[in-house]
Design a protein around this motif. Sequence first.
Motif, PDB file in Angstrom:
ATOM      1  N   ASN A  64       0.820  -1.128   0.126  1.00  0.00           N
ATOM      2  CA  ASN A  64       0.087   0.149   0.141  1.00  0.00           C
ATOM      3  C   ASN A  64       0.771   1.151   0.105  1.00  0.00           C
ATOM      4  OD1 ASN A  64      -1.758   2.001   0.551  1.00  0.00           O
ATOM      5  ND2 ASN A  64      -3.014   1.083   2.087  1.00  0.00           N
ATOM      6  N   ARG A  65       0.911   1.980  -1.117  1.00  0.00           N
ATOM      7  CA  ARG A  65       1.883   3.015  -1.228  1.00  0.00           C
ATOM      8  C   ARG A  65       1.333   4.276  -0.283  1.00  0.00           C
ATOM      9  NH1 ARG A  65       6.580   2.004  -3.471  1.00  0.00           N
ATOM     10  NH2 ARG A  65       6.601   0.968  -5.679  1.00  0.00           N
ATOM     11  N   THR A  66       0.137   4.654  -0.173  1.00  0.00           N
ATOM     12  CA  THR A  66      -0.290   5.347   0.721  1.00  0.00           C
ATOM     13  C   THR A  66       0.279   5.139   2.172  1.00  0.00           C
ATOM     14  OG1 THR A  66      -2.392   5.652  -0.674  1.00  0.00           O
ATOM     15  CG2 THR A  66      -2.416   6.577   1.680  1.00  0.00           C
ATOM     16  N   GLN A  67      -0.059   4.064   2.526  1.00  0.00           N
ATOM     17  CA  GLN A  67       0.372   3.716   3.932  1.00  0.00           C
ATOM     18  C   GLN A  67       1.830   3.630   4.157  1.00  0.00           C
ATOM     19  OE1 GLN A  67      -1.728   2.995   6.666  1.00  0.00           O
ATOM     20  NE2 GLN A  67       0.348   3.177   7.783  1.00  0.00           N
ATOM     21  N   LEU A  68       2.742   3.702   3.152  1.00  0.00           N
ATOM     22  CA  LEU A  68       4.052   3.920   3.213  1.00  0.00           C
ATOM     23  C   LEU A  68       4.519   5.216   3.049  1.00  0.00           C
ATOM     24  CD1 LEU A  68       6.851   2.431   2.849  1.00  0.00           C
ATOM     25  CD2 LEU A  68       6.807   2.771   0.485  1.00  0.00           C
ATOM     26  N   TRP A  69       3.742   6.317   2.232  1.00  0.00           N
ATOM     27  CA  TRP A  69       3.910   7.589   2.684  1.00  0.00           C
ATOM     28  C   TRP A  69       3.413   8.285   3.910  1.00  0.00           C
ATOM     29  CZ3 TRP A  69       6.593  10.865  -0.695  1.00  0.00           C
ATOM     30  CH2 TRP A  69       6.812  10.395  -1.583  1.00  0.00           C
ATOM     31  N   ILE A  70       2.514   7.635   4.477  1.00  0.00           N
ATOM     32  CA  ILE A  70       2.007   8.261   5.761  1.00  0.00           C
ATOM     33  C   ILE A  70       3.084   7.872   6.781  1.00  0.00           C
ATOM     34  CG2 ILE A  70       0.066   7.852   7.566  1.00  0.00           C
ATOM     35  CD1 ILE A  70      -1.723   7.597   5.487  1.00  0.00           C
ATOM     36  N   ASN A  71       3.662   6.725   6.714  1.00  0.00           N
ATOM     37  CA  ASN A  71       4.743   6.286   7.434  1.00  0.00           C
ATOM     38  C   ASN A  71       5.915   7.046   7.551  1.00  0.00           C
ATOM     39  OD1 ASN A  71       3.056   4.035   8.532  1.00  0.00           O
ATOM     40  ND2 ASN A  71       4.023   2.615   7.510  1.00  0.00           N
ATOM     41  N   MET A  72       6.438   7.425   6.224  1.00  0.00           N
ATOM     42  CA  MET A  72       7.572   8.105   5.965  1.00  0.00           C
ATOM     43  C   MET A  72       7.205   9.635   6.554  1.00  0.00           C
ATOM     44  SD  MET A  72       9.693   6.113   5.167  1.00  0.00           S
ATOM     45  CE  MET A  72      11.031   6.931   4.636  1.00  0.00           C
ATOM     46  N   ILE A  73       5.938  10.102   6.409  1.00  0.00           N
ATOM     47  CA  ILE A  73       5.900  11.598   6.952  1.00  0.00           C
ATOM     48  C   ILE A  73       5.840  11.514   8.405  1.00  0.00           C
ATOM     49  CG2 ILE A  73       3.857  13.108   7.208  1.00  0.00           C
ATOM     50  CD1 ILE A  73       3.149  12.422   4.142  1.00  0.00           C
ATOM     51  N   LEU A  74       5.365  10.469   9.048  1.00  0.00           N
ATOM     52  CA  LEU A  74       5.334  10.362  10.505  1.00  0.00           C
ATOM     53  C   LEU A  74       6.821  10.060  10.859  1.00  0.00           C
ATOM     54  CD1 LEU A  74       2.121   7.935  11.319  1.00  0.00           C
ATOM     55  CD2 LEU A  74       2.311  10.339  11.646  1.00  0.00           C
ATOM     56  N   VAL A  75       7.497   9.582  10.379  1.00  0.00           N
ATOM     57  CA  VAL A  75       8.995   9.171  10.792  1.00  0.00           C
ATOM     58  C   VAL A  75       9.679  10.726  10.408  1.00  0.00           C
ATOM     59  CG1 VAL A  75      11.148   8.091  10.431  1.00  0.00           C
ATOM     60  CG2 VAL A  75       8.883   6.995  10.465  1.00  0.00           C
ATOM     61  N   TRP A  76       9.745  11.248   9.363  1.00  0.00           N
ATOM     62  CA  TRP A  76      10.597  12.329   9.087  1.00  0.00           C
ATOM     63  C   TRP A  76      10.212  13.678   9.349  1.00  0.00           C
ATOM     64  CZ3 TRP A  76      15.195  11.238   8.470  1.00  0.00           C
ATOM     65  CH2 TRP A  76      15.550  10.043   7.995  1.00  0.00           C
ATOM     66  N   THR A  77       8.947  14.025   9.633  1.00  0.00           N
ATOM     67  CA  THR A  77       8.407  15.360  10.034  1.00  0.00           C
ATOM     68  C   THR A  77       8.863  15.832  11.471  1.00  0.00           C
ATOM     69  OG1 THR A  77       6.675  15.304   8.334  1.00  0.00           O
ATOM     70  CG2 THR A  77       6.487  16.994  10.149  1.00  0.00           C
ATOM     71  N   PRO A  78       8.966  15.244  12.400  1.00  0.00           N
ATOM     72  CA  PRO A  78       9.374  15.286  13.573  1.00  0.00           C
ATOM     73  C   PRO A  78      10.802  15.581  13.725  1.00  0.00           C
ATOM     74  CG  PRO A  78       7.699  13.584  13.646  1.00  0.00           C
ATOM     75  CD  PRO A  78       8.153  13.908  12.379  1.00  0.00           C
ATOM     76  N   ILE A  79      11.358  14.739  12.829  1.00  0.00           N
ATOM     77  CA  ILE A  79      12.901  14.723  12.925  1.00  0.00           C
ATOM     78  C   ILE A  79      13.425  16.251  11.872  1.00  0.00           C
ATOM     79  CG2 ILE A  79      15.120  13.970  11.714  1.00  0.00           C
ATOM     80  CD1 ILE A  79      13.667  11.136  12.093  1.00  0.00           C
ATOM     81  N   ILE A  80      12.593  16.450  11.012  1.00  0.00           N
ATOM     82  CA  ILE A  80      13.098  17.972  10.166  1.00  0.00           C
ATOM     83  C   ILE A  80      12.485  19.005  11.160  1.00  0.00           C
ATOM     84  CG2 ILE A  80      12.397  19.216   8.494  1.00  0.00           C
ATOM     85  CD1 ILE A  80      12.215  16.860   6.785  1.00  0.00           C
ATOM     86  N   ILE A  81      11.489  18.995  11.922  1.00  0.00           N
ATOM     87  CA  ILE A  81      11.106  20.028  12.888  1.00  0.00           C
ATOM     88  C   ILE A  81      12.342  20.148  13.897  1.00  0.00           C
ATOM     89  CG2 ILE A  81       9.198  20.693  14.507  1.00  0.00           C
ATOM     90  CD1 ILE A  81       7.168  19.639  12.651  1.00  0.00           C
ATOM     91  N   LEU A  82      12.502  19.175  14.630  1.00  0.00           N
ATOM     92  CA  LEU A  82      13.574  19.105  15.736  1.00  0.00           C
ATOM     93  C   LEU A  82      14.750  19.725  15.222  1.00  0.00           C
ATOM     94  CD1 LEU A  82      14.324  18.282  18.581  1.00  0.00           C
ATOM     95  CD2 LEU A  82      15.198  16.006  17.422  1.00  0.00           C
ATOM     96  N   PHE A  83      15.352  19.384  14.117  1.00  0.00           N
ATOM     97  CA  PHE A  83      16.522  19.828  13.372  1.00  0.00           C
ATOM     98  C   PHE A  83      16.593  21.182  13.284  1.00  0.00           C
ATOM     99  CE2 PHE A  83      18.141  15.574  13.477  1.00  0.00           C
ATOM    100  CZ  PHE A  83      19.520  15.677  13.034  1.00  0.00           C
ATOM    101  N   ALA A  84      15.109  21.642  12.623  1.00  0.00           N
ATOM    102  CA  ALA A  84      15.266  23.137  12.344  1.00  0.00           C
ATOM    103  C   ALA A  84      15.053  24.079  13.667  1.00  0.00           C
ATOM    104  CB  ALA A  84      13.873  23.298  11.673  1.00  0.00           C
ATOM    105  N   PHE A  85      14.403  23.303  14.776  1.00  0.00           N
ATOM    106  CA  PHE A  85      14.221  24.093  16.117  1.00  0.00           C
ATOM    107  C   PHE A  85      15.689  24.169  16.580  1.00  0.00           C
ATOM    108  CE2 PHE A  85      13.732  23.730  20.691  1.00  0.00           C
ATOM    109  CZ  PHE A  85      13.238  25.184  20.880  1.00  0.00           C
ATOM    110  N   LEU A  86      16.669  23.245  16.718  1.00  0.00           N
ATOM    111  CA  LEU A  86      17.787  22.962  17.539  1.00  0.00           C
ATOM    112  C   LEU A  86      18.798  23.881  16.723  1.00  0.00           C
ATOM    113  CD1 LEU A  86      18.127  19.104  18.185  1.00  0.00           C
ATOM    114  CD2 LEU A  86      17.857  21.283  19.751  1.00  0.00           C
TER     115      LEU A  86
END
Length: 134
Positions: A64-86
């Motif tokens: 399921n490509r949609t589930q894969l995209w949702i999983n990747m968004i859930l993994v990477w969005t907090p990481i990008i936000i954390l790095f941008a904040f730090l």
Amino acid sequence: MDMKFLIKPIAAIYLYYVSRDIGIPHFRTIMTVIGIVLLLTFNILIAFQLPFTTIFPLVRDTENRTQLWINMILVWTPIIILFAFLFSRKRLANQDLGESVVKKAGIVLFVVFTFLISTLIILLVREGLRKGTI
């Protein structure tokens, strides 16, 4: 969390992008750092034959490509936000680095990416030979 030892190298990358008049230097710096961390993580996972779910628990083999995209968004969005904040734009721009350090940042980036990608290729070939797929 004290990130002082990381600020200067990351600021050098940021100031390198600013000096080259490369668009959106802060976002590009964050993505460059995340890319280096990601390549290093993949090298470690492959070298020690660890499953990718060890580090990325939400990423599963799925049709399921949609589930894969949702999983990747859930993994990477907090990481990008954390790095941008730090490593905020203001914090990076306020670092007083010499022109020679900023110029060397481009060379160091090239060497680091070349080394990490070369290592990843070697490890993937080794893994393919081990599994008999090459």
